[in-house]
Design a protein around this motif. Sequence first.
Motif, short mmCIF file in Angstrom:
data_model
loop_
_atom_site.label_atom_id
_atom_site.label_comp_id
_atom_site.label_asym_id
_atom_site.label_seq_id
_atom_site.Cartn_x
_atom_site.Cartn_y
_atom_site.Cartn_z
N VAL A 25 -90.63 -58.95 19.41
CA VAL A 25 -91.97 -58.77 19.99
C VAL A 25 -92.61 -57.49 19.45
CG1 VAL A 25 -93.25 -58.42 22.12
CG2 VAL A 25 -91.27 -59.94 22.10
N ASN A 88 -85.16 -58.91 19.51
CA ASN A 88 -84.76 -60.01 20.41
C ASN A 88 -84.18 -61.17 19.60
OD1 ASN A 88 -85.73 -58.69 22.66
ND2 ASN A 88 -87.64 -59.85 22.80
N CYS A 92 -84.55 -62.21 25.44
CA CYS A 92 -85.05 -60.86 25.67
C CYS A 92 -84.25 -60.23 26.81
CB CYS A 92 -86.54 -60.90 26.01
SG CYS A 92 -87.20 -59.27 26.44
N LEU A 95 -85.50 -60.90 30.37
CA LEU A 95 -85.62 -62.26 30.90
C LEU A 95 -84.47 -62.51 31.88
CD1 LEU A 95 -87.49 -64.71 30.37
CD2 LEU A 95 -85.79 -65.52 28.72
N ARG A 107 -95.28 -55.75 30.96
CA ARG A 107 -94.79 -56.35 29.71
C ARG A 107 -95.71 -55.97 28.54
NH1 ARG A 107 -98.01 -59.74 32.27
NH2 ARG A 107 -99.00 -61.56 31.33
N CYS A 111 -96.79 -59.94 24.51
CA CYS A 111 -96.28 -60.94 25.46
C CYS A 111 -97.43 -61.55 26.26
CB CYS A 111 -95.29 -60.30 26.43
SG CYS A 111 -93.84 -59.58 25.64
S1 SF4 Z 1 -92.57 -61.45 28.57
FE1 SF4 Z 1 -90.91 -60.13 29.34
S2 SF4 Z 1 -89.04 -61.33 29.01
FE2 SF4 Z 1 -90.63 -62.24 27.72
S3 SF4 Z 1 -90.40 -61.25 25.70
FE3 SF4 Z 1 -91.95 -60.11 26.88
S4 SF4 Z 1 -90.79 -58.44 27.86
FE4 SF4 Z 1 -89.30 -60.00 27.23
#
Ligand code: SF4
Length: 249
Positions: A25, A88, A92, A95, A107, A111
């Motif tokens: 990410v 990742n 992640c 998660l 976040r 994302c």
């Molecule tokens: S939304 Fe949250 S769980 Fe999903 S990639 Fe982004 S930081 Fe990680």
Amino acid sequence: MNSAQTTDIRFDCTGCGKCCTGHHVPLTLNEARQWTVSGGQVIVLIEAFLANGLGLPAEQREHALRRSWPVPCGSTEAHVAITFAAFNPERCRNLDANDLCTIYESRPLVCRIYPMEINPHIPLRPEAKDCPSEAWQSGPPLIHGQQLVDRRLAELIERSRQADRDDIRGKVAICQALGIDTSALKGNGFTAYLPDTQALAQALQQVGTEGPIAPWTLHVIDPALCEQLQASGAQVYSEAAGHYAFIGF
Ligand code: SF4
Ligand code: SF4
């Protein structure tokens, strides 16, 4: 938005969590600071093009120039674009067992933007995304003609693009502090580094945007391209010469 994209697209996130698995990410510098402080690993992906345009399609020039920084490379200059991304390779770290994000309110920007593209030269292709087919069959209009309908999403994308521009000089300084100084040629691949998380966290806290920039090198495997770059004055490696991986296209 790419001119090839003309269809209307609806979208409704099903919350399946697939986009949180197996995706590095991209992070802003501030997000990278938060990520490393909490022990998260960051991958650094670098591409570059020459000042004379080698490695850069003409239509992408404005966008690419704004998010890159000039560095000395042999007897010429390369423009480097650097992505710091949450590493990742699998699920992640944020998660949970129910496929919910445990840092949802804070976040990263990207994302919040998925499945939309940040790069204005990459059209949204539902078939290339992880979202299940039902996500594209209902919900409010996402794209109408060539226009993104959701203004809030458009604002997030613009914030992400602006952070790319604002952060690039700092990213160059941080990379150099960590001995990261080799880029792939844009369109030909990336060089990928996995710096020690503590060392990166320290550099993210301490390194500013001042100081001279040390010479950079391009990593290219194709002999003809290598010759072309050298003829333009660039310093080129054709074999990995450091602590990085070359990811070719
Ligand atoms: S939304 Fe949250 S769980 Fe999903 S990639 Fe982004 S930081 Fe990680
Ligand atoms: S993959 Fe698509 S549908 Fe699934 S959680 Fe991510 S954005 Fe939502």
